[in-house]
Design a protein around this motif. Sequence first.
Motif, mmCIF file in Angstrom:
data_model
loop_
_atom_site.group_PDB
_atom_site.id
_atom_site.type_symbol
_atom_site.label_atom_id
_atom_site.label_comp_id
_atom_site.label_asym_id
_atom_site.label_seq_id
_atom_site.Cartn_x
_atom_site.Cartn_y
_atom_site.Cartn_z
ATOM 1 N N GLY A 174 12.691 -1.020 -13.813
ATOM 2 C CA GLY A 174 13.830 -0.141 -13.539
ATOM 3 C C GLY A 174 13.970 0.979 -14.442
ATOM 4 N N PHE B 131 10.019 -6.926 -23.869
ATOM 5 C CA PHE B 131 11.010 -7.779 -23.561
ATOM 6 C C PHE B 131 11.878 -7.318 -22.681
ATOM 7 C CE2 PHE B 131 11.202 -12.160 -25.080
ATOM 8 C CZ PHE B 131 10.249 -12.239 -26.086
ATOM 9 N N ALA C 7 17.545 -14.036 -17.370
ATOM 10 C CA ALA C 7 17.631 -13.798 -16.235
ATOM 11 C C ALA C 7 16.725 -14.366 -15.305
ATOM 12 C CB ALA C 7 17.401 -11.955 -16.203
ATOM 13 N N SER D 139 17.775 -3.670 -11.123
ATOM 14 C CA SER D 139 17.887 -4.346 -12.460
ATOM 15 C C SER D 139 19.239 -4.810 -12.806
ATOM 16 C CB SER D 139 17.222 -3.310 -13.396
ATOM 17 O OG SER D 139 15.989 -3.064 -12.985
ATOM 18 N N SER E 265 13.775 -6.610 -10.529
ATOM 19 C CA SER E 265 14.479 -6.777 -11.954
ATOM 20 C C SER E 265 13.740 -6.030 -13.052
ATOM 21 C CB SER E 265 15.061 -8.279 -12.164
ATOM 22 O OG SER E 265 15.043 -8.543 -13.425
ATOM 23 N N ALA E 266 12.505 -6.394 -13.079
ATOM 24 C CA ALA E 266 11.941 -6.081 -14.188
ATOM 25 C C ALA E 266 11.607 -4.467 -14.093
ATOM 26 C CB ALA E 266 10.392 -6.519 -14.161
ATOM 27 N N SER F 98 11.666 -4.500 -20.627
ATOM 28 C CA SER F 98 10.960 -4.206 -19.516
ATOM 29 C C SER F 98 10.684 -5.300 -18.636
ATOM 30 C CB SER F 98 9.753 -3.355 -19.905
ATOM 31 O OG SER F 98 9.216 -2.705 -18.639
ATOM 32 N N LEU G 151 20.947 -8.221 -13.918
ATOM 33 C CA LEU G 151 21.847 -8.323 -15.045
ATOM 34 C C LEU G 151 23.044 -9.058 -14.932
ATOM 35 C CD1 LEU G 151 20.584 -5.024 -16.673
ATOM 36 C CD2 LEU G 151 20.378 -7.216 -17.884
ATOM 37 N N MET H 191 16.751 -13.185 -22.090
ATOM 38 C CA MET H 191 18.452 -13.607 -21.668
ATOM 39 C C MET H 191 18.472 -14.473 -20.673
ATOM 40 S SD MET H 191 19.778 -10.253 -19.912
ATOM 41 C CE MET H 191 20.883 -11.485 -19.059
ATOM 42 N N ASN I 159 11.229 1.258 -17.396
ATOM 43 C CA ASN I 159 9.909 1.709 -17.220
ATOM 44 C C ASN I 159 9.793 3.176 -17.211
ATOM 45 O OD1 ASN I 159 10.518 -1.016 -16.038
ATOM 46 N ND2 ASN I 159 8.418 -1.111 -15.681
ATOM 47 N N LEU J 116 16.842 -10.260 -27.759
ATOM 48 C CA LEU J 116 15.944 -10.645 -26.754
ATOM 49 C C LEU J 116 14.768 -11.419 -27.194
ATOM 50 C CD1 LEU J 116 15.823 -7.827 -23.945
ATOM 51 C CD2 LEU J 116 17.411 -9.653 -24.025
ATOM 52 N N SER K 208 12.408 -8.045 -18.343
ATOM 53 C CA SER K 208 13.797 -8.789 -18.131
ATOM 54 C C SER K 208 13.608 -9.938 -18.858
ATOM 55 C CB SER K 208 13.932 -8.861 -16.669
ATOM 56 O OG SER K 208 14.036 -7.576 -16.063
ATOM 57 N N LEU K 209 13.180 -10.189 -19.997
ATOM 58 C CA LEU K 209 13.024 -11.547 -20.572
ATOM 59 C C LEU K 209 13.926 -11.853 -21.830
ATOM 60 C CD1 LEU K 209 9.170 -11.673 -21.040
ATOM 61 C CD2 LEU K 209 10.569 -12.785 -19.353
#
Length: 463
Positions: free
Chosen positions: A23, A216, A225, A317, A20-21, A218, A321, A223, A26, A393, A220-221
Amino acid sequence: MATRGGFSSRLGFIMAAAGSAVGLGNIWGFPYEVGQGGGAAFVVMYLIFCFVLCYPVMVTEIAIGRKTEKNPVGAFNALGFKKWNFVGKMGIFSGFLILSFYNVIAGWAFGYVYEMAIGNFAIADHFSEFVQDVFKVGAYGMLFMATTAFVVSKGISGGIEKAAKFLMPSLLIMILLIVGYSLTLPNAMDGLKFYLIPDFSKLSSEVIINALGQAFFSLSLGMGALITYGSYVNKKENIVSAAAFITLADVGIAVLAGMMIFPLIGFMSGGTMDGVGSGPGLIFVTLPQIFGTIGGTFGAIAGTLFFVLLCFAALTSTVSLLEVPVAYVVDEKNVRRSRAVWLVAGAIFLIGIPSLLGNGYSDFFSNFITYPGSETATDFLSFIANVANDTLLPLGGCLIVFFAAHIWKKHNLDEELSHGAPNYKGSFLQKYLNFAVGYLAPAVLGFIFIITVLKTYFGVDIF
Ligand code: TRP
Protein backbone atom coordinates in the motif's frame (compact mmCIF):
# COMPACT_ATOMS: atom_id res chain seq x y z
CA MET A 1 -17.75 -19.75 9.33
CA ALA A 2 -20.97 -19.36 7.40
CA THR A 3 -22.21 -16.31 9.25
CA ARG A 4 -18.88 -14.51 9.38
CA GLY A 5 -17.91 -15.20 5.77
CA GLY A 6 -14.55 -16.45 4.65
CA PHE A 7 -12.14 -16.33 1.78
CA SER A 8 -13.43 -18.35 -1.13
CA SER A 9 -10.07 -19.66 -2.24
CA ARG A 10 -6.45 -20.03 -1.35
CA LEU A 11 -5.43 -17.36 -3.80
CA GLY A 12 -8.11 -15.06 -2.44
CA PHE A 13 -6.60 -15.01 1.02
CA ILE A 14 -3.05 -14.56 -0.18
CA MET A 15 -4.07 -11.74 -2.49
CA ALA A 16 -6.13 -10.02 0.17
CA ALA A 17 -3.37 -10.27 2.76
CA ALA A 18 -0.76 -9.14 0.25
CA GLY A 19 -3.17 -6.36 -0.70
CA SER A 20 -3.31 -5.32 2.93
CA ALA A 21 0.46 -5.30 3.14
CA VAL A 22 1.17 -3.57 -0.13
CA GLY A 23 0.00 0.00 0.00
CA LEU A 24 1.09 3.54 0.63
CA GLY A 25 3.57 2.11 3.11
CA ASN A 26 5.56 0.61 0.26
CA ILE A 27 5.27 3.26 -2.40
CA TRP A 28 4.91 6.46 -0.42
CA GLY A 29 6.39 5.53 2.98
CA PHE A 30 9.35 3.35 2.13
CA PRO A 31 11.17 5.72 -0.27
CA TYR A 32 10.64 8.63 2.06
CA GLU A 33 11.96 6.72 5.07
CA VAL A 34 14.96 5.57 3.03
CA GLY A 35 15.55 9.15 1.94
CA GLN A 36 15.49 10.45 5.49
CA GLY A 37 17.17 7.48 7.07
CA GLY A 38 20.45 7.47 5.22
CA GLY A 39 19.82 5.35 2.14
CA ALA A 40 21.05 1.80 1.83
CA ALA A 41 21.92 1.39 5.53
CA PHE A 42 18.23 1.83 6.28
CA VAL A 43 17.33 -0.63 3.52
CA VAL A 44 19.58 -3.30 5.02
CA MET A 45 18.07 -2.90 8.49
CA TYR A 46 14.60 -2.97 7.01
CA LEU A 47 15.27 -6.21 5.12
CA ILE A 48 16.72 -7.91 8.17
CA PHE A 49 13.75 -6.90 10.30
CA CYS A 50 11.24 -8.09 7.69
CA PHE A 51 12.63 -11.56 7.26
CA VAL A 52 14.13 -12.33 10.65
CA LEU A 53 11.61 -10.75 13.03
CA CYS A 54 8.47 -9.84 11.17
CA TYR A 55 7.94 -13.05 9.26
CA PRO A 56 7.60 -15.05 12.51
CA VAL A 57 5.17 -12.44 13.85
CA MET A 58 3.11 -12.75 10.69
CA VAL A 59 2.94 -16.53 10.91
CA THR A 60 1.86 -16.25 14.55
CA GLU A 61 -0.88 -13.72 13.85
CA ILE A 62 -2.40 -15.76 11.05
CA ALA A 63 -2.25 -18.94 13.16
CA ILE A 64 -4.03 -17.30 16.12
CA GLY A 65 -6.67 -15.93 13.78
CA ARG A 66 -7.34 -19.22 12.04
CA LYS A 67 -7.38 -21.18 15.28
CA THR A 68 -9.95 -18.91 16.92
CA GLU A 69 -11.90 -17.53 13.93
CA LYS A 70 -12.16 -14.29 15.82
CA ASN A 71 -11.23 -10.62 15.82
CA PRO A 72 -8.10 -9.66 17.80
CA VAL A 73 -9.93 -9.20 21.11
CA GLY A 74 -12.19 -12.23 20.73
CA ALA A 75 -9.18 -14.33 19.74
CA PHE A 76 -7.48 -13.99 23.12
CA ASN A 77 -10.79 -14.70 24.88
CA ALA A 78 -11.41 -17.74 22.71
CA LEU A 79 -8.04 -19.22 23.60
CA GLY A 80 -9.00 -18.84 27.25
CA PHE A 81 -6.76 -15.91 28.17
CA LYS A 82 -9.12 -13.03 28.69
CA LYS A 83 -6.47 -11.07 30.57
CA TRP A 84 -4.47 -10.88 27.36
CA ASN A 85 -7.19 -9.34 25.29
CA PHE A 86 -5.69 -5.93 26.09
CA VAL A 87 -3.22 -6.75 23.30
CA GLY A 88 -6.14 -6.98 20.90
CA LYS A 89 -7.63 -3.78 22.25
CA MET A 90 -4.33 -1.99 21.80
CA GLY A 91 -4.28 -3.30 18.23
CA ILE A 92 -7.71 -1.93 17.51
CA PHE A 93 -6.64 1.41 18.94
CA SER A 94 -3.52 1.39 16.72
CA GLY A 95 -5.71 0.59 13.74
CA PHE A 96 -7.87 3.63 14.47
CA LEU A 97 -4.80 5.85 14.62
CA ILE A 98 -3.20 4.42 11.50
CA LEU A 99 -6.29 4.60 9.35
CA SER A 100 -6.94 8.17 10.50
CA PHE A 101 -3.70 9.47 9.01
CA TYR A 102 -3.42 6.91 6.22
CA ASN A 103 -6.69 8.12 4.80
CA VAL A 104 -5.31 11.65 4.57
CA ILE A 105 -2.40 10.50 2.39
CA ALA A 106 -4.76 8.33 0.36
CA GLY A 107 -6.83 11.47 -0.20
CA TRP A 108 -3.76 13.20 -1.66
CA ALA A 109 -3.13 10.27 -3.98
CA PHE A 110 -6.77 10.38 -5.00
CA GLY A 111 -6.51 14.09 -5.76
CA TYR A 112 -3.44 13.45 -7.88
CA VAL A 113 -5.45 11.22 -10.21
CA TYR A 114 -7.32 14.30 -11.32
CA GLU A 115 -4.23 16.51 -11.44
CA MET A 116 -2.42 14.01 -13.66
CA ALA A 117 -5.46 13.54 -15.86
CA ILE A 118 -5.52 17.26 -16.67
CA GLY A 119 -1.76 17.21 -17.23
CA ASN A 120 -0.97 19.43 -14.24
CA PHE A 121 2.61 18.18 -13.75
CA ALA A 122 3.53 21.53 -12.24
CA ILE A 123 1.75 20.36 -9.09
CA ALA A 124 5.20 19.07 -8.11
CA ASP A 125 6.13 22.65 -7.26
CA HIS A 126 2.82 23.36 -5.56
CA PHE A 127 2.53 20.33 -3.34
CA SER A 128 2.55 22.37 -0.15
CA GLU A 129 -0.31 24.51 -1.41
CA PHE A 130 -2.16 21.40 -2.51
CA VAL A 131 -2.08 19.85 0.98
CA GLN A 132 -3.08 23.13 2.59
CA ASP A 133 -6.25 23.30 0.57
CA VAL A 134 -7.94 21.35 3.34
CA PHE A 135 -11.48 21.54 2.01
CA LYS A 136 -10.45 20.02 -1.29
CA VAL A 137 -8.14 17.33 0.10
CA GLY A 138 -10.62 16.77 2.94
CA ALA A 139 -13.31 16.02 0.39
CA TYR A 140 -10.98 13.58 -1.39
CA GLY A 141 -10.28 11.93 1.94
CA MET A 142 -13.96 11.66 2.71
CA LEU A 143 -14.59 10.01 -0.64
CA PHE A 144 -11.75 7.63 -0.01
CA MET A 145 -13.09 6.64 3.40
CA ALA A 146 -16.55 6.17 1.93
CA THR A 147 -15.16 3.87 -0.75
CA THR A 148 -13.30 1.87 1.88
CA ALA A 149 -16.47 1.57 3.95
CA PHE A 150 -18.41 0.46 0.89
CA VAL A 151 -15.96 -2.36 0.13
CA VAL A 152 -15.85 -3.51 3.75
CA SER A 153 -19.63 -3.50 3.95
CA LYS A 154 -19.70 -6.01 1.08
CA GLY A 155 -17.97 -8.54 3.30
CA ILE A 156 -15.03 -10.79 2.77
CA SER A 157 -15.20 -12.69 -0.48
CA GLY A 158 -17.48 -10.22 -2.24
CA GLY A 159 -15.50 -7.08 -1.72
CA ILE A 160 -12.00 -7.43 -0.41
CA GLU A 161 -10.99 -10.53 -2.26
CA LYS A 162 -12.33 -9.59 -5.69
CA ALA A 163 -10.72 -6.19 -5.74
CA ALA A 164 -7.31 -7.44 -4.67
CA LYS A 165 -6.99 -10.30 -7.15
CA PHE A 166 -7.04 -8.08 -10.16
CA LEU A 167 -5.47 -4.87 -8.91
CA MET A 168 -2.32 -6.15 -7.31
CA PRO A 169 -0.83 -7.61 -10.49
CA SER A 170 -1.71 -4.46 -12.44
CA LEU A 171 0.16 -2.32 -9.96
CA LEU A 172 3.22 -4.53 -10.22
CA ILE A 173 3.31 -4.18 -14.01
CA MET A 174 2.96 -0.41 -13.83
CA ILE A 175 5.80 -0.13 -11.32
CA LEU A 176 8.06 -2.32 -13.44
CA LEU A 177 7.44 -0.07 -16.44
CA ILE A 178 8.36 3.05 -14.49
CA VAL A 179 11.45 1.35 -13.04
CA GLY A 180 12.52 0.50 -16.59
CA TYR A 181 12.02 4.08 -17.67
CA SER A 182 13.75 5.70 -14.72
CA LEU A 183 16.83 3.48 -15.01
CA THR A 184 17.47 4.83 -18.50
CA LEU A 185 17.64 8.47 -17.35
CA PRO A 186 20.92 10.37 -16.97
CA ASN A 187 22.34 10.22 -13.41
CA ALA A 188 20.08 7.31 -12.56
CA MET A 189 23.13 5.50 -11.20
CA ASP A 190 23.77 8.15 -8.54
CA GLY A 191 20.30 7.42 -7.25
CA LEU A 192 20.90 3.70 -7.27
CA LYS A 193 24.15 4.10 -5.37
CA PHE A 194 22.45 6.05 -2.62
CA TYR A 195 19.78 3.37 -2.51
CA LEU A 196 21.86 0.22 -2.71
CA ILE A 197 25.38 0.81 -1.38
CA PRO A 198 25.20 0.98 2.40
CA ASP A 199 27.15 3.46 4.46
CA PHE A 200 26.87 1.95 7.91
CA SER A 201 28.22 5.07 9.57
CA LYS A 202 24.68 6.35 8.98
CA LEU A 203 23.22 3.76 11.34
CA SER A 204 21.78 5.32 14.48
CA SER A 205 19.10 4.44 16.97
CA GLU A 206 16.77 6.57 14.93
CA VAL A 207 17.45 4.61 11.74
CA ILE A 208 16.88 1.35 13.59
CA ILE A 209 13.64 2.56 15.17
CA ASN A 210 12.31 3.83 11.87
CA ALA A 211 13.33 0.71 9.97
CA LEU A 212 11.53 -1.52 12.45
CA GLY A 213 8.44 0.69 12.45
CA GLN A 214 8.46 0.71 8.67
CA ALA A 215 8.76 -3.09 8.54
CA PHE A 216 5.78 -3.57 10.86
CA PHE A 217 3.73 -0.96 9.10
CA SER A 218 4.48 -2.25 5.66
CA LEU A 219 3.69 -5.85 6.55
CA SER A 220 0.48 -4.83 8.37
CA LEU A 221 1.68 -6.44 11.59
CA GLY A 222 1.34 -5.81 15.29
CA MET A 223 -2.30 -4.77 15.50
CA GLY A 224 -4.08 -7.97 14.70
CA ALA A 225 -4.99 -7.18 11.09
CA LEU A 226 -3.64 -10.60 10.19
CA ILE A 227 -5.35 -12.22 13.17
CA THR A 228 -8.54 -10.91 11.63
CA TYR A 229 -7.69 -11.99 8.08
CA GLY A 230 -6.43 -15.30 9.45
CA SER A 231 -9.84 -15.85 11.02
CA TYR A 232 -11.32 -16.15 7.54
CA VAL A 233 -8.76 -18.70 6.36
CA ASN A 234 -9.47 -22.32 5.61
CA LYS A 235 -7.78 -25.13 7.57
CA LYS A 236 -6.26 -26.48 4.36
CA GLU A 237 -4.21 -23.36 3.86
CA ASN A 238 -0.48 -23.61 4.39
CA ILE A 239 0.16 -20.65 6.68
CA VAL A 240 3.95 -20.71 6.67
CA SER A 241 4.19 -20.64 2.90
CA ALA A 242 1.39 -18.10 2.53
CA ALA A 243 3.16 -15.80 4.99
CA ALA A 244 6.43 -16.24 3.12
CA PHE A 245 4.74 -15.23 -0.11
CA ILE A 246 3.09 -12.20 1.50
CA THR A 247 6.39 -11.06 3.02
CA LEU A 248 8.24 -11.47 -0.26
CA ALA A 249 5.56 -9.70 -2.25
CA ASP A 250 5.49 -6.79 0.17
CA VAL A 251 9.25 -6.41 0.43
CA GLY A 252 9.56 -6.86 -3.32
CA ILE A 253 7.15 -4.02 -4.08
CA ALA A 254 8.86 -1.73 -1.59
CA VAL A 255 12.27 -2.47 -3.07
CA LEU A 256 10.90 -1.83 -6.56
CA ALA A 257 9.32 1.43 -5.43
CA GLY A 258 12.80 2.51 -4.38
CA MET A 259 14.19 1.45 -7.75
CA MET A 260 11.57 3.67 -9.29
CA ILE A 261 12.09 6.76 -7.12
CA PHE A 262 15.84 7.02 -6.44
CA PRO A 263 17.04 7.00 -10.05
CA LEU A 264 14.47 9.74 -10.68
CA ILE A 265 15.92 11.79 -7.85
CA GLY A 266 19.40 11.18 -9.23
CA PHE A 267 18.19 12.43 -12.58
CA MET A 268 16.37 15.49 -11.31
CA SER A 269 19.12 16.59 -8.95
CA GLY A 270 21.80 16.12 -11.61
CA GLY A 271 23.38 13.46 -9.41
CA THR A 272 23.63 15.44 -6.16
CA MET A 273 20.62 13.67 -4.60
CA ASP A 274 19.36 17.00 -3.29
CA GLY A 275 15.84 16.79 -1.99
CA VAL A 276 16.06 13.09 -1.24
CA GLY A 277 15.26 13.72 2.43
CA SER A 278 12.27 15.88 1.74
CA GLY A 279 9.90 13.70 3.77
CA PRO A 280 6.27 12.75 3.31
CA GLY A 281 5.92 14.77 0.11
CA LEU A 282 8.65 12.84 -1.69
CA ILE A 283 6.67 10.80 -4.20
CA PHE A 284 4.12 13.59 -4.64
CA VAL A 285 6.91 15.85 -5.82
CA THR A 286 9.17 13.51 -7.78
CA LEU A 287 6.61 11.46 -9.67
CA PRO A 288 4.68 14.32 -11.31
CA GLN A 289 7.98 15.73 -12.48
CA ILE A 290 8.84 12.52 -14.14
CA PHE A 291 5.47 12.21 -15.84
CA GLY A 292 6.13 15.78 -16.91
CA THR A 293 9.37 14.79 -18.62
CA ILE A 294 7.46 12.12 -20.52
CA GLY A 295 5.11 14.95 -21.30
CA GLY A 296 1.97 15.47 -23.30
CA THR A 297 -0.94 13.09 -23.49
CA PHE A 298 1.21 10.06 -22.86
CA GLY A 299 2.66 11.55 -19.67
CA ALA A 300 -0.85 12.39 -18.51
CA ILE A 301 -2.09 8.88 -19.21
CA ALA A 302 0.87 7.27 -17.46
CA GLY A 303 0.50 9.61 -14.47
CA THR A 304 -3.21 9.03 -14.18
CA LEU A 305 -2.83 5.28 -14.42
CA PHE A 306 -0.09 5.27 -11.80
CA PHE A 307 -2.09 7.22 -9.24
CA VAL A 308 -5.22 5.19 -9.95
CA LEU A 309 -3.28 2.03 -9.15
CA LEU A 310 -1.70 3.65 -6.10
CA CYS A 311 -5.20 4.45 -4.87
CA PHE A 312 -6.19 0.83 -5.33
CA ALA A 313 -3.15 -0.35 -3.44
CA ALA A 314 -4.11 2.06 -0.68
CA LEU A 315 -7.69 0.84 -0.80
CA THR A 316 -6.81 -2.81 -0.19
CA SER A 317 -4.84 -1.56 2.83
CA THR A 318 -7.50 0.79 4.22
CA VAL A 319 -9.98 -2.02 3.83
CA SER A 320 -7.86 -4.24 6.08
CA LEU A 321 -7.44 -1.44 8.60
CA LEU A 322 -11.18 -0.83 8.75
CA GLU A 323 -11.98 -4.53 8.82
CA VAL A 324 -10.31 -5.00 12.22
CA PRO A 325 -12.45 -2.65 14.34
CA VAL A 326 -15.50 -3.64 12.30
CA ALA A 327 -14.94 -7.35 12.99
CA TYR A 328 -14.55 -6.47 16.67
CA VAL A 329 -17.80 -4.52 16.83
CA VAL A 330 -19.66 -7.17 14.81
CA ASP A 331 -18.38 -10.15 16.84
CA GLU A 332 -18.28 -8.70 20.31
CA LYS A 333 -20.96 -6.04 20.35
CA ASN A 334 -23.45 -7.74 18.07
CA VAL A 335 -23.86 -4.79 15.76
CA ARG A 336 -24.97 -5.44 12.18
CA ARG A 337 -22.04 -5.35 9.75
CA SER A 338 -23.42 -2.60 7.53
CA ARG A 339 -24.09 -0.34 10.49
CA ALA A 340 -20.75 -1.08 12.18
CA VAL A 341 -18.88 -0.19 9.01
CA TRP A 342 -20.33 3.29 8.63
CA LEU A 343 -20.12 4.13 12.32
CA VAL A 344 -16.47 3.16 12.59
CA ALA A 345 -15.49 4.76 9.28
CA GLY A 346 -17.17 8.02 10.28
CA ALA A 347 -15.42 8.08 13.64
CA ILE A 348 -12.01 7.42 12.09
CA PHE A 349 -12.53 10.13 9.50
CA LEU A 350 -13.17 12.62 12.32
CA ILE A 351 -10.09 11.48 14.24
CA GLY A 352 -8.13 12.13 11.04
CA ILE A 353 -9.04 15.80 10.82
CA PRO A 354 -6.03 17.06 12.84
CA SER A 355 -3.76 15.06 10.51
CA LEU A 356 -5.46 16.78 7.60
CA LEU A 357 -5.02 20.25 9.10
CA GLY A 358 -1.42 19.74 10.22
CA ASN A 359 0.22 20.13 6.83
CA GLY A 360 0.49 23.88 6.89
CA TYR A 361 -3.15 24.89 7.21
CA SER A 362 -3.28 25.00 11.00
CA ASP A 363 -0.24 26.28 12.82
CA PHE A 364 -1.14 24.38 15.94
CA PHE A 365 -1.38 20.98 14.27
CA SER A 366 1.53 21.64 11.90
CA ASN A 367 3.87 22.23 14.84
CA PHE A 368 2.07 19.96 17.19
CA ILE A 369 4.84 18.67 19.41
CA THR A 370 8.53 19.21 19.95
CA TYR A 371 10.17 16.03 21.19
CA PRO A 372 12.70 16.38 23.99
CA GLY A 373 16.16 16.88 22.56
CA SER A 374 14.84 18.02 19.19
CA GLU A 375 14.97 21.53 17.78
CA THR A 376 12.17 21.26 15.30
CA ALA A 377 8.51 20.64 15.87
CA THR A 378 6.71 17.59 14.53
CA ASP A 379 3.34 17.82 12.82
CA PHE A 380 0.31 15.93 14.03
CA LEU A 381 0.32 13.34 11.24
CA SER A 382 3.96 12.44 11.81
CA PHE A 383 3.38 12.34 15.56
CA ILE A 384 0.53 9.86 15.19
CA ALA A 385 2.65 7.83 12.79
CA ASN A 386 5.48 7.73 15.36
CA VAL A 387 3.12 6.63 18.12
CA ALA A 388 1.36 4.00 16.05
CA ASN A 389 3.94 2.61 13.62
CA ASP A 390 7.15 2.92 15.58
CA THR A 391 5.85 2.37 19.10
CA LEU A 392 2.55 0.51 19.29
CA LEU A 393 3.02 -1.93 16.40
CA PRO A 394 6.38 -3.35 17.56
CA LEU A 395 5.02 -3.54 21.11
CA GLY A 396 1.92 -5.34 19.85
CA GLY A 397 4.08 -7.73 17.83
CA CYS A 398 6.30 -8.40 20.84
CA LEU A 399 3.31 -9.22 23.04
CA ILE A 400 1.67 -11.40 20.40
CA VAL A 401 4.72 -13.64 19.92
CA PHE A 402 5.42 -13.78 23.63
CA PHE A 403 1.82 -14.76 24.24
CA ALA A 404 1.83 -17.42 21.55
CA ALA A 405 5.03 -19.09 22.73
CA HIS A 406 4.72 -18.84 26.49
CA ILE A 407 1.08 -18.43 27.40
CA TRP A 408 -0.80 -20.23 24.65
CA LYS A 409 2.29 -22.47 24.29
CA LYS A 410 4.46 -23.42 21.37
CA HIS A 411 3.05 -26.89 20.82
CA ASN A 412 -0.39 -25.35 20.18
CA LEU A 413 1.10 -22.94 17.69
CA ASP A 414 2.96 -25.80 16.00
CA GLU A 415 -0.22 -27.83 15.88
CA GLU A 416 -2.12 -25.02 14.16
CA LEU A 417 0.69 -24.38 11.70
CA SER A 418 0.89 -28.01 10.68
CA HIS A 419 -2.71 -27.97 9.38
CA GLY A 420 -2.25 -27.58 5.66
CA ALA A 421 1.53 -28.00 6.02
CA PRO A 422 2.14 -31.73 6.48
CA ASN A 423 5.94 -31.42 6.34
CA TYR A 424 6.15 -28.58 8.80
CA LYS A 425 6.71 -30.61 11.94
CA GLY A 426 10.34 -31.53 12.30
CA SER A 427 11.48 -29.13 9.60
CA PHE A 428 14.24 -26.58 9.96
CA LEU A 429 11.67 -23.85 9.55
CA GLN A 430 9.80 -25.17 12.54
CA LYS A 431 12.95 -25.00 14.64
CA TYR A 432 13.68 -21.49 13.49
CA LEU A 433 10.15 -20.29 14.10
CA ASN A 434 10.11 -21.83 17.55
CA PHE A 435 13.28 -20.00 18.41
CA ALA A 436 12.19 -16.74 16.82
CA VAL A 437 8.69 -16.69 18.27
CA GLY A 438 9.82 -17.89 21.66
CA TYR A 439 12.99 -15.90 22.24
CA LEU A 440 14.49 -13.86 19.45
CA ALA A 441 11.49 -11.75 18.46
CA PRO A 442 10.19 -11.02 21.97
CA ALA A 443 13.69 -10.07 23.17
CA VAL A 444 14.68 -7.88 20.23
CA LEU A 445 11.27 -6.26 19.86
CA GLY A 446 11.06 -5.62 23.58
CA PHE A 447 14.53 -4.09 23.57
CA ILE A 448 13.85 -1.84 20.59
CA PHE A 449 10.55 -0.82 22.15
CA ILE A 450 12.41 0.44 25.21
CA ILE A 451 14.95 2.29 23.07
CA THR A 452 12.13 3.84 21.09
CA VAL A 453 10.28 5.15 24.11
CA LEU A 454 13.45 6.54 25.68
CA LYS A 455 14.70 8.13 22.50
CA THR A 456 11.48 9.47 21.01
CA TYR A 457 9.58 10.62 24.05
CA PHE A 458 12.33 11.31 26.58
CA GLY A 459 15.19 12.35 24.32
CA VAL A 460 17.51 9.76 25.89
CA ASP A 461 19.73 8.06 23.33
CA ILE A 462 21.56 5.07 24.76
CA PHE A 463 23.73 4.54 21.68
N1 TRP B 1 0.67 -2.25 5.19
C1 TRP B 1 -0.09 -1.17 4.65
C2 TRP B 1 0.82 -0.33 3.80
O1 TRP B 1 1.97 -0.59 3.70
C3 TRP B 1 -0.78 -0.37 5.72
C4 TRP B 1 -1.59 -1.22 6.62
C5 TRP B 1 -2.70 -1.90 6.27
C6 TRP B 1 -1.32 -1.56 7.95
N2 TRP B 1 -3.15 -2.63 7.33
C7 TRP B 1 -2.32 -2.45 8.36
C8 TRP B 1 -0.32 -1.20 8.81
C9 TRP B 1 -2.30 -2.98 9.65
C10 TRP B 1 -0.31 -1.74 10.09
C11 TRP B 1 -1.29 -2.61 10.50
O2 TRP B 1 0.40 0.61 3.20
